[in-house]
Design a protein around this motif. Structure first.
Motif, short mmCIF file in Angstrom:
data_model
loop_
_atom_site.label_atom_id
_atom_site.label_comp_id
_atom_site.label_asym_id
_atom_site.label_seq_id
_atom_site.Cartn_x
_atom_site.Cartn_y
_atom_site.Cartn_z
N GLU A 91 24.39 5.81 5.60
CA GLU A 91 24.42 5.18 4.24
C GLU A 91 25.09 4.14 3.94
OE1 GLU A 91 23.26 9.48 2.41
OE2 GLU A 91 25.08 8.77 2.17
N ASP A 148 26.79 2.82 0.82
CA ASP A 148 27.70 3.50 0.16
C ASP A 148 29.08 3.53 1.14
OD1 ASP A 148 28.18 5.39 -1.95
OD2 ASP A 148 28.30 7.29 -0.61
N THR A 185 30.00 6.04 -3.92
CA THR A 185 29.88 7.02 -5.00
C THR A 185 31.17 7.99 -5.09
OG1 THR A 185 27.58 7.26 -3.89
CG2 THR A 185 28.05 9.00 -5.25
#
Ligand code: HEM
Length: 447
Positions: free
Chosen positions: A10, A13, A437
């Motif tokens: 990811e 992120d 996040t």
């Protein structure tokens, strides 16, 4: 998201400082902050989140500089991360680098009692790294960050270190650095060494399987650990004049000086590896990223080309254990991000000018103990694994004036004696660089 070699990372992120190389040259600033007020600390994280660079870095960052944000154990505590979660971090991270000094060889002049304050103290909470192609853009982004914390009573800047990467990539001892890096599955960055398969992503980024096939131990809750990485940050002062005088004393000519220096490092100053250019420097090879890291040591088991005790060969012995299988080198790899600080000592100067100069070393990886700490303690500070228990790394090892370094040669080997310390630790920290996040999670804590 990026899916290659069977793993989906990811990337959007993941703070890009860990996986992606910065274009060269650049200028940078490291800032350390202390959080005196939990709410202000969380607000700082919320504000910084906007500036953090993730995904694939553009050649020139949109906002002018790349920012990476990391926290020490004390920093996470100051933000009010619940104890059960704090307890889930790696023990070495919880202890902090200063508490690990004896293990790491940070003794004598390098011991924490002599460290530059506030390094190694409980005051260091947040570490920010800003890098930019030029000073004007760097300053503009620094000013934005300053605005982010200046108006927050309860967040204090406590340390600043400027750094830079020369266009040549050379650092204070004169050697090009940052060449030997592992590739990471799913990062999109191709391997620079065709003999080394990309590492499993979990070796560097938390939340993905690592080389053992398992998920690395990850801080809880998952939202906090996932897409994060541990970051080791060390300010290393280099005694350049002492190093130059030592080589001059041991060598009969300038050529021999350069050769002894190369034998200590495992590469010539240009970056050309001894494994591929054993006799003389080859500037073209050193500058060629497609060739300068493409080698193993299989045809040189005794170290006639590159001594087994040379810095780069110790730090990454590559295929050295392939035959006996005693050590899996892939479990001890890491991403390095070193930059220079302080002025270079001009060529030809052999007296110390009193300036503080050296390297701000940064290592990123998912396993503090078996990556950074293992390499530092077992391979750089000790010689058992190369059959020379009394020899430490000749360039960066904690030598005390009585150390030696063996250069295998025919008909007889050469041994350099009385190695002084060339590198002094000025301080450092173990940090955790969370995913984006996770940064939001930290900003929204309400305990
Ligand atoms: C001031 C201290 C240091 C200096 C001046 C220094 C310098 C260098 C140089 C010139 C190289 C060769 C260029 C390259 O392969 O990128 C190198 C490689 C390397 N160094 Fe250091 N180093 C220092 C400290 C450390 C420490 C403390 C560690 C690990 C704990 C380390 C780990 C490595 C690794 C892993 C490589 C790459 C080896 C390879 O893949 O072939 N270095 N270093």
């Amino acid at each position: 998201m990026t899916a290659t070699e069977g793993v989906t990372l990811e990337l959007d992120d993941i703070q890009s400082g860990a996986l992606h190389e910065r274009p060269s040259p650049y200028v940078g600033t490291y800032l350390l902050l202390r959080i005196d007020d939990r709410a202000a600390g969380r607000e700082l994280v919320r504000r910084l989140h906007r500036f953090v660079d993730a995904g694939r870095p553009a050649p020139v960052p949109e906002q002018g500089a790349w920012l990476t944000v990391a926290f020490t154990y004390n920093g996470l505590k100051a933000l009010g991360v619940p104890q059960v979660s704090l307890d889930s971090f790696a023990p070495e991270f919880r202890e902090g680098m200063a508490a690990r000094a004896a293990e790491l060889g940070d003794v004598g002049e390098s011991s924490p009692e002599h460290w530059e304050k506030p390094l190694g103290t409980a005051d260091v909470h947040v570490a920010l790294a800003f890098l930019s192609p030029d000073a004007a853009r760097l300053e503009a982004v620094l000013e934005k960050a300053r605005r982010a914390y200046r108006e927050l009573a309860g967040v204090e800047p406590i340390w600043r270190q400027d750094c830079y990467q020369l266009p040549s990539g050379r650092t204070s001892f004169g050697f090009k650095d940052g060449i030997g890096q592992p590739a990471v599955e799913g990062s999109g960055r191709p391997p620079s060494n065709p003999h080394e398969r990309p590492l499993k992503a979990g070796e560097i980024i938390l939340g993905y399987p690592d080389e053992t096939g398992e998920l690395p131990p990850m801080p809880s809750p998952d939202v906090l650990g996932r897409n994060g990485t541990y970051v080791v940050f060390r300010k290393l002062h280099t005694k350049v004049a002492v190093y130059r005088r030592y080589l001059r004393e041991k060598a009969a000519s300038r050529e021999e000086e350069a050769r002894l220096g190369a034998k200590m490092v495992g590469r010539w100053q240009s970056g050309a590896p001894l494994a591929l250019a054993p006799e003389r420097d080859d500037a073209e090879l050193g500058a060629d990223p497609r060739r300068n890291n493409g080698f193993v040591y299989a045809d040189d088991p005794r170290g006639l080309k590159c001594p087994v005790g040379a810095h780069a060969r110790r730090a990454n012995p590559r295929d050295a254990f392939d035959r006996d299988g005693s050590v899996d080198v892939r479990l001890h790899r890491m991403i390095r991000r070193g930059t220079s600080y302080g002025p270079m000592l001009p060529d030809g100067v052999f007296e110390d000018d009193g300036a503080d100069r050296g390297i701000v070393f940064v290592f990123a990886g998912a396993h503090l103990k078996r990556q950074f700490e293992f390499v530092k303690t077992q391979w750089l500070n000790d010689g058992i694994f190369i059959g020379a228990p009394l020899e430490k790394d000749p360039l960066v090892g904690p030598n005390d004036g009585s150390g030696s370094f063996t250069i295998p040669e025919r008909p007889i080997r050469r041994r350099l004696q009385n190695l002084p310390p060339f590198v002094v630790t000025r301080g450092g920290e173990y940090c955790f660089a969370p995913g984006l996040t996770a940064m939001r999670w930290l900003a929204e804590l309400d305990s």
